[in-house]
Design a protein around this motif. Structure first.
Motif, short mmCIF file in Angstrom:
data_model
loop_
_atom_site.label_atom_id
_atom_site.label_comp_id
_atom_site.label_asym_id
_atom_site.label_seq_id
_atom_site.Cartn_x
_atom_site.Cartn_y
_atom_site.Cartn_z
N VAL A 1 0.83 -1.21 0.00
CA VAL A 1 0.00 0.00 0.00
C VAL A 1 0.87 1.27 0.00
O VAL A 1 0.56 2.25 -0.66
CB VAL A 1 -0.99 -0.01 1.18
N SER A 2 2.00 1.22 0.71
CA SER A 2 2.91 2.37 0.72
C SER A 2 3.35 2.69 -0.71
O SER A 2 3.44 3.86 -1.09
CB SER A 2 4.15 2.07 1.56
N LYS A 3 3.61 1.66 -1.47
CA LYS A 3 4.06 1.87 -2.84
C LYS A 3 2.96 2.54 -3.66
O LYS A 3 3.23 3.49 -4.41
CB LYS A 3 4.44 0.51 -3.45
N VAL A 4 1.74 2.06 -3.48
CA VAL A 4 0.64 2.68 -4.22
C VAL A 4 0.48 4.15 -3.82
O VAL A 4 0.21 5.01 -4.64
CB VAL A 4 -0.69 1.92 -3.97
N TRP A 5 0.68 4.42 -2.55
CA TRP A 5 0.50 5.79 -2.06
C TRP A 5 1.74 6.67 -2.27
O TRP A 5 1.69 7.87 -2.06
CB TRP A 5 0.16 5.76 -0.55
N GLY A 6 2.85 6.06 -2.60
CA GLY A 6 4.07 6.83 -2.84
C GLY A 6 4.78 7.26 -1.58
O GLY A 6 5.49 8.27 -1.56
N ILE A 7 4.59 6.52 -0.49
CA ILE A 7 5.32 6.83 0.75
C ILE A 7 6.26 5.67 1.07
O ILE A 7 6.18 4.60 0.47
CB ILE A 7 4.36 7.07 1.95
N GLU A 8 7.18 5.90 1.99
CA GLU A 8 8.04 4.82 2.45
C GLU A 8 7.27 3.99 3.47
O GLU A 8 6.51 4.54 4.27
CB GLU A 8 9.30 5.40 3.14
N GLU B 1 -3.51 19.34 0.50
CA GLU B 1 -2.65 20.28 -0.24
C GLU B 1 -2.16 21.40 0.68
O GLU B 1 -0.99 21.77 0.66
CB GLU B 1 -3.42 20.86 -1.43
N ARG B 2 -3.06 21.90 1.53
CA ARG B 2 -2.66 22.97 2.43
C ARG B 2 -1.74 22.49 3.55
O ARG B 2 -1.06 23.28 4.20
CB ARG B 2 -3.91 23.65 3.02
N LEU B 3 -1.75 21.19 3.80
CA LEU B 3 -0.83 20.64 4.80
C LEU B 3 0.53 20.33 4.17
O LEU B 3 1.40 19.74 4.80
CB LEU B 3 -1.41 19.35 5.39
N GLY B 4 0.65 20.68 2.89
CA GLY B 4 1.92 20.41 2.21
C GLY B 4 2.06 18.97 1.75
O GLY B 4 3.15 18.49 1.47
N ARG B 5 0.94 18.23 1.70
CA ARG B 5 0.99 16.83 1.29
C ARG B 5 0.34 16.63 -0.07
O ARG B 5 -0.05 15.51 -0.44
CB ARG B 5 0.30 15.95 2.33
N GLY B 6 0.24 17.72 -0.82
CA GLY B 6 -0.45 17.69 -2.10
C GLY B 6 0.08 16.67 -3.08
O GLY B 6 -0.68 16.10 -3.86
#
Ligand code: SF4
Ligand code: SF4
Lengths: 729, 186
Positions: free
Chosen positions: A394-401, A516-521
């Motif tokens: 799931v991390s891979k799908v979401w683009g996080i480590e 987006e406003r939290l900088g996680r856009g």
């Protein structure tokens, strides 16, 4: 694998009927906003104003054929209702929390800025986990999926959970444990009228899922049997061939008693048991003790009735066991689910058409909403946060480590405990109204009041919104599109019939804009439409138990819904589970479970001699935030009541329609008495759809099932007191 | 093919969806026109719909001094015509089932018209469309005959044919007790 010949067949109830088209109107086909029957309906839209103005039956929807309960018929009246929230609201004066007062209208920008500032400040001072998300499943899969991602990726908190803990968590736990998979039903609903015996445990089917009633009566019309286990003589129990009128909270004993008789009287399917199950011998040993007499002692059901129930279920060539919140909202809810599932596993009445096991899901998307990661321990596709491989995928799908993935959180009711301890300091609440629906309201409301900051997203100002600092206006179901997964496990399409009213926005859009406003856009901005969200969900669920990868909106349209699992584009889906008798445990076998009985958290005593049980009426849905605003439904059932048996009423010298004080160790409330013989003498019943001082959840208990963390709404100990002077309401 | 409203009273669960749906018929001004009756609320949850039976020779129409109650060619007994109804309320008293309702503000009788804009084209009325239990059904005469055979009670009383009621009706009613005729599978 054995082929499933089910082709969404038009069954004997299906009729070709053309819809009535009024001039200057179009019909938009969709489904009801409320329960998991997800009845098909057409919304009538005026082509000049582009507004929804009414409803027209959807005769060609194969599950419900145009039928709707009164909630469904009037559902469209939510959309342009005068109470709709049209702009964000901000309340500056914290001392007004817990009231409707002090809100002012604000722009989205101002509201977003405030939310982001408060969340960021709190997270800086107290850690990421000080912000929590509390969600619901009366919304699309797209929204449920994105809410899980929003919590973990945008807010980066571990504390997310949802109102399914009050609804489906025990069924999920029990089915997973017994069958290795939690798809609420092993069969499509179009099988129901074709079975020879239905065993309904803890389901007030006529009030809670009315549009399956024609199929239940259809069983009797063919000469089959309907058996109902319920402390109340509900409308379905009234006409049942057998009504097992058990004491609230004694299902485990009843199920064990019936399984014992099934085994003793030779109804076990030895071949099936040997080849496809584990645990038969231990269970056989354990249930031996549950003779009809002993079972009767615990449950209060006459021994002859228990014997007859086992005989009917045992003899029936095909039989279905169905259950609902009555057995699930107990501290042994998970065990109850497994114990009733044992009936099917011992007799081999599962894994074929017209036979099986089902929980009758409560909320509209109670099924899909629990599969895609808004549960404290879950990730999309029914993956587990505790499983490193699942996290990796799931991390891979979401683009996080994978290291960035927050750990498992706690269940909905336990979040209030963390609020009390100040571990949780802020709450983002959506699609739920815990200020009515959670147990032990005095406690819950106190915790919401003490939050440092709370956001509530809703389309009406709910009782819970009264505790918020910011209220964001979202859309109703008819102003957005997406999918839900109905009571059968069939993924269906909700269509947009009107553009969002006022400045309201769909939840997925709100979450993307906050992210987006939290900088996680960068993790969210590629999602431009709800279809984009669905397509990401498909990938995120791919390879999981609840695999949606092969489901497309087009396929849903073409084949009247798609049953999961559906692994790829050529896969039509899976209407019947286990046709190859392969269950989802690693060894392919189902588990027959030996489950010792235990008492409820609170049993009646001298001071509190009555069982209090709670539930629904046909006119209202969940916390009533929607249905209490609809004129017809309010006219039909304007206020809660307490059902009392005439003999009990006589004991307390109370009369029909008199107001009485009902109290437990946790709280009290005043209710109008409804005298009826359709309830046990030792039990009183109050529906839970009302808030403030009328909420029966002021009285209910916050005791939780150890596995599902589901509260015991269905039984606690209560007392009635005649009022000194007659209250004028 | 001509279809009729057919009632199986034993199926009713009292959800009153029929009444909610009645308000949704385009021609009904959001007022429901029929009734659902709690048979004995202190005893149990038995309920039954009380619908206009659309008598072949309707007492309401016969009692109307102003010929305000018209009978449609399909047999549906219509609501009073606004321009003719004088508000005398004779019809509300004449009807043996107490069906016609009266709007005192408009001084006008209103009643079930079988959703005439639907039923004239064979589309089921709203109540029979939504009824979750098949208490209310929309059937052809053949289907009704099959029902009659299926639920034959040997007492000839499966339809409302009692002499003190108004004789033949366009709506067919199956009285409680339908399951008495069913042979059990095992
Ligand atoms: S609330 Fe449930 S049963 Fe009633 S119309 Fe809606 S989906 Fe159907
Ligand atoms: S809709 Fe059907 S089941 Fe519901 S009250 Fe009317 S007749 Fe009875």
């Amino acid at each position: 694998m054995q082929r499933d010949n089910y082709k969404n067949e038009r069954d004997k109830y299906f009729k070709e009927i053309e819809n009535l088209n009024h001039p200057n109107e179009t019909l938009v086909k969709t489904h009801c906003s409320y329960c998991a029957m997800q009845c098909g309906m057409n919304l009538r839209v005026n082509t000049k104003t582009n507004k929804i103005i009414g409803v027209e039956p959807r005769y060609d929807w194969p599950v419900t054929l145009g039928k709707m309960c009164p909630k469904g018929v009037t559902a469209y009246q939510q959309v342009n209702h005068k109470d709709r929230l049209l702009k964000p609201l901000i309340r500056d004066d914290q001392s007004l929390k817990g009231t409707k007062n002090g809100f002012r209208e604000a722009s989205w920008d101002e509201a977003y800025e405030l939310i982001v500032k408060r969340f960021t400040d709190l997270q800086k001072n107290y850690g990421k986990d000080s912000v929590s998300v509390y969600s619901g499943v009366s919304m699309t899969n797209e929204k449920c999926y994105l809410t899980g991602k929003f919590a973990r990726v945008a807010l980066q908190t571990r504390y997310i959970d949802y109102n399914g803990r009050f609804c489906m968590a025990s069924a999920a736990g029990g089915l997973n444990r017994s069958l290795g998979i939690d798809r609420g039903s092993t069969i499509p609903w179009t099988d129901v009228h074709e079975t020879d015996c239905i065993f309904l445990a803890g389901s007030n089917t006529a009030d809670c899922h009315p549009t399956m009633m024609f199929r239940v009566w259809g069983i009797q019309e063919r000469g089959g049997y309907v058996i109902v286990a319920d402390p109340r003589e509900t409308p379905v129990a009234r006409r049942a061939d057998l009504h097992l009128d058990l004491k609230p909270g004694t299902d485990l004993a009843l199920a064990n008693g019936i399984v014992n008789l099934l085994i003793q009287n030779g109804y076990a399917d030895e071949e099936f048991v040997k080849n496809h199950t584990n645990g038969f011998e231990e269970t056989k040993e354990l249930v031996k003790e549950f003779t009809p007499e002993y079972t009767s002692e615990i449950t209060g059901v006459a021994p002859e009735k228990i014997i007859r129930a086992a005989e009917l279920y045992g003899k029936a060539p095909n039989a279905i066991v169905m259950f609902a919140r009555g057995i699930e909202q107990q501290i042994k809810g998970v065990d109850n689910v497994s114990a009733y599932t044992n009936m099917a596993l011992v007799t081999g009445k599962i894994g074929r058409a017209k036979s099986g096991v089902a929980t009758i899901t409560g909320q509209g998307n109670g099924q899909g909403g629990r599969e895609h990661g808004q549960k404290a321990d879950a990730l999309p596709g029914y993956r587990k946060i505790a499983n490193p491989d699942h996290v990796k995928y799931v991390s891979k799908v979401w683009g996080i480590e994978p290291e960035e993935m927050p750990k498992e959180g706690v269940s909905a009711f336990e979040m209030f405990g963390l609020m009390e301890q100040k571990t949780i300091r802020a709450l983002y609440l959506l699609c739920s109204n815990p200020a009515v629906s959670a147990p032990d309201q005095n406690y819950v409301r106190e915790q919401m009041k003490n939050l440092d900051f709370m956001v509530c997203v809703d389309f009406f100002l709910s009782e819970s919104a009264e505790f918020a600092d910011v209220v964001l206006p979202t859309t109703t179901w008819a102003e957005d599109e997406g999918t839900t997964t109905n009571v059968e496990g069939r993924i269906i399409k909700i269509n947009r019939a009107q553009m969002p009213l006022g400045e309201s926005k769909p939840d997925w859009q709100i979450q993307i804009e906050i992210a987006e406003r939290l900088g996680r856009g960068k993790y969210f901005s590629h999602l431009k439409t709800s279809k984009d969200v669905f397509n990401e969900l498909r990938v995120a669920s791919k390879g999981g138990t609840a695999d949606y990868y092969g489901v497309t909106w087009e396929k849903i349209d073409k084949q009247d819904g798609v049953f999961w699992p559906c692994k790829d584009e050529s896969d039509p889906g899976t209407p019947h589970l286990f046709l190859d008798k392969k269950f989802n445990h690693p060894d392919g076998k189902a588990k027959i479970l030996a489950l010792p009985d235990r008492p409820s958290a609170e049993v009646p005593d001298e001071k509190y001699p009555l069982h209090l049980t709670t539930g629904r009426v046909v006119y209202h849905y969940l916390s009533g935030n929607q249905t209490r605003r609809i004129q017809f439904l309010r006219d039909m059932c304007p206020e809660p009541f307490v059902e009392v048996h005439p003999e009990t009423a006589e004991k307390y010298s109370i009369e029909h329609e008199e107001y009485v004080r009902l109290y437990t160790r946790r709280g009290e409330a005043t209710y109008k008495v409804k005298i009826t013989e359709a309830i046990r003498k030792d039990t009183v019943f109050v529906p839970y759809h009302w808030g403030h001082e009328k909420s029966i959840n002021l009285l209910t208990i916050g005791a939780l099932d150890p596995y599902s963390r589901m509260p015991e709404f269905k039984t606690c100990a209560a007392q009635i007191e005649k009022m000194k002077t007659r209250a004028v309401q | 093919m001509k279809k009729r409203l057919y009632l199986e009273l034993e199926n009713c669960i009292g959800c009153r969806s029929c009444l909610a749906a009645c308000t949704q018929c385009g021609g009904h001004e959001e007022r429901n026109r029929n009734y659902v009756y709690d048979v004995n609320p202190l005893l149990n949850r038995q309920t039954m719909p009380l619908m206009c039976l659309h008598c072949v020779n309707p007492a309401c129409a016969r009692s109307c001094p102003a010929q305000a109650i018209q009978i449609h060619e399909t047999g549906a007994v219509l609501s009073a015509l606004v321009e003719k109804c004088i508000g005398c309320q004779n019809c509300t008293i004449a009807c043996p089932y107490g069906i016609p309702k009266f709007d005192t503000e408009q001084n006008l009788m209103y009643k079930c018209d079988l959703c005439i804009d639907r039923s004239k084209d064979g589309i089921p009325p709203m109540c029979a469309s939504v009824c979750p239990t098949n208490t209310l059904q929309w059937l052809t005469d053949d289907e009704i005959e099959a029902k009659q055979k299926q639920f034959n009670l040997d007492n000839g009383k499966w339809v409302t044919s009692l002499p003190y009621l108004e004789g033949e009706t366009n709506v067919k009613v199956n009285l409680p007790g339908i399951l008495q005729g069913v042979t059990k599978l095992f």
